[in-house]
Design a protein around this motif. Structure first.
Motif, PDB file in Angstrom:
ATOM      1  N   GLN A   1       0.864  -1.182   0.000  1.00 15.68           N
ATOM      2  CA  GLN A   1       0.000   0.000   0.000  1.00 15.68           C
ATOM      3  C   GLN A   1       0.904   1.236   0.000  1.00 15.68           C
ATOM      4  OE1 GLN A   1      -2.492   1.502   3.481  1.00 15.68           O
ATOM      5  NE2 GLN A   1      -3.936   0.099   2.489  1.00 15.68           N
TER       6      GLN A   1
ATOM      7  N   GLU B   1      -4.247  -3.863   2.690  1.00 18.35           N
ATOM      8  CA  GLU B   1      -3.242  -4.428   3.576  1.00 18.35           C
ATOM      9  C   GLU B   1      -3.770  -5.644   4.355  1.00 18.35           C
ATOM     10  OE1 GLU B   1      -1.613  -1.321   6.106  1.00 18.35           O
ATOM     11  OE2 GLU B   1       0.161  -1.343   4.823  1.00 18.35           O
TER      12      GLU B   1
ATOM     13  N   SER C   1      -0.474  -3.852  10.100  1.00 20.23           N
ATOM     14  CA  SER C   1      -1.037  -2.806   9.256  1.00 20.23           C
ATOM     15  C   SER C   1      -0.117  -1.587   9.216  1.00 20.23           C
ATOM     16  CB  SER C   1      -2.407  -2.384   9.794  1.00 20.23           C
ATOM     17  OG  SER C   1      -2.954  -1.348   9.016  1.00 20.23           O
TER      18      SER C   1
ATOM     19  N   SER D   1       3.273  -2.360   4.907  1.00 19.75           N
ATOM     20  CA  SER D   1       3.402  -3.105   3.660  1.00 19.75           C
ATOM     21  C   SER D   1       4.387  -2.479   2.680  1.00 19.75           C
ATOM     22  CB  SER D   1       2.038  -3.270   2.980  1.00 19.75           C
ATOM     23  OG  SER D   1       1.522  -2.025   2.557  1.00 19.75           O
TER      24      SER D   1
END
Length: 357
Positions: free
Chosen positions: A155, A239, A264, A267
């Motif tokens: 992301q 994610e 989270s 990424s």
């Protein structure tokens, strides 16, 4: 070779800066110049608290510094040109993956290295990671065929979205990033891939119409093993399941479980991409009531090397290749093989057809 190896560092972004840091701390190397078009070379000098010569132009840097070796960490569409020029100048090369942005370019670099009798080491960083080496070893104990499931969705935003958009000017995510994991699959199976199939989607107007920022590939191997890999780059990427590293076979399964690196918001963090933290080994053995006879094993990898240490190990291997005149035929054949498979997957995305290898 007792003399210091004069090395020219070309590209001073994420990977180039890490490789330069490795050279800076290795007494066998002497950085003779930093080459980059922007301000990254200035920032790198500041970070290392040095005053290495700075260059905008690669050709000028080669001529003025007369290096023994060149480290190439630029965008893939420059790799072939820069590598061939360095080899013509009589230099050994460390080059970030992929070796080139075409199969023919890759073959030309390999041929020129043989002609000039120079070493070319490709930056397959996972080959130097003890946790990934162990992951491959455990997978090879599971019998055949293997089912291999891997992804690395990112992301990306801010600086990393700039990096990814620039990368996608020459390659898709499943080519640029996928060569790592295709290489891992080939090591796990030690079998020949026979066909590939892939899909992709262009989720942003920020890239060329003929490219895509999400891709998923499937490979079938001669021994019956199968594998898939997916990679997506961009601010729209989910994610929820961006870090999957999982293999199973007749005897059980082995998985990388990156509890911290898989959290989270991490990424697109380059340091999290090589984190494993723990490996879970599952045994498929059953008793007469179909209950498992063995508990899952957890292999703790908390003391694993960070990203910089992995780059240090890559450069230690490069040094060894030069000093001990290592035969890199298999290394380069593997780099070419993984790139051929990745480009076959790219062809499958664009044609909608299965590609036989």
């Amino acid at each position: 070779m007792n003399q210091k190896i004069k090395i020219l560092v070309v590209g001073c972004g994420n990977m180039g800066a890490s490789h330069a840091t490795a050279y800076h701390h290795m007494p066998e190397f002497e950085i003779c110049g930093l080459v980059a078009r922007g301000e990254s070379k200035v920032r790198l000098n500041q970070k290392l608290n040095t005053d290495y010569p700075l260059f905008e132009d690669y050709e000028q840097a080669l001529q003025q510094t007369n290096p023994d070796a060149v480290c190439i960490s630029t965008y893939p569409d420059t790799h072939e040109e820069f590598a061939l020029r360095a080899l013509e100048a009589g230099c050994h090369i460390f080059i970030e993956k992929p070796l080139a942005d075409t199969v023919l370019g890759c073959e030309r670099i390999i041929a020129k290295a043989k002609e000039k009798n120079k070493k070319v080491v490709v930056g397959y960083i996972l080959r130097h990671h003890p946790s990934w080496i162990r992951f491959i070893e455990e997978a090879q104990k599971l019998g055949k065929p293997l089912v291999m499931r891997m992804n690395l969705n990112q992301q990306s935003h801010g600086f990393m979205w700039d990096v990814h958009r620039n990368l996608m000017k020459s390659l898709s995510p499943i080519v640029d990033c996928g060569v790592h994991y295709i290489d891992v699959m080939c090591q796990m199976t030690r079998s020949k891939p026979v066909w590939v199939s892939a899909i992709g989607a262009r989720l942003t107007e920020d890239i060329a119409e003929d490219n895509y920022n999400y891709g998923q590939l499937q490979i079938r191997f001669e021994d019956g093993s199968v594998g898939w890999y997916e990679a997506g780059w961009g601010p729209m990427v989910s994610e929820t399941a961006f870090f999957v590293k999982d293999v199973f076979g007749p005897k059980g399964a082995v998985s990388i479980v990156a509890k911290e690196a898989g959290k989270s918001g991490k990424s697109d963090d380059v340091d999290s991409h090589t984190k494993t933290e723990s490996i879970r080994v599952h045994h498929a053995d059953l008793d007469d009531k179909n209950h498992f006879t063995k508990s899952d094993e957890w292999i703790d990898m908390k003391d694993e090397p960070n990203h910089q240490e992995l780059c240090n190990r890559e450069q230690a291997y490069f040094l060894k290749a030069i000093q001990e005149n290592l035969d890199l035929t298999d290394h380069l054949d593997d780099a070419l093989n993984s790139l051929k498979i990745a480009f076959a997957c790219d062809e499958s995305v664009k044609t909608g057809e299965v590609v036989r290898l």
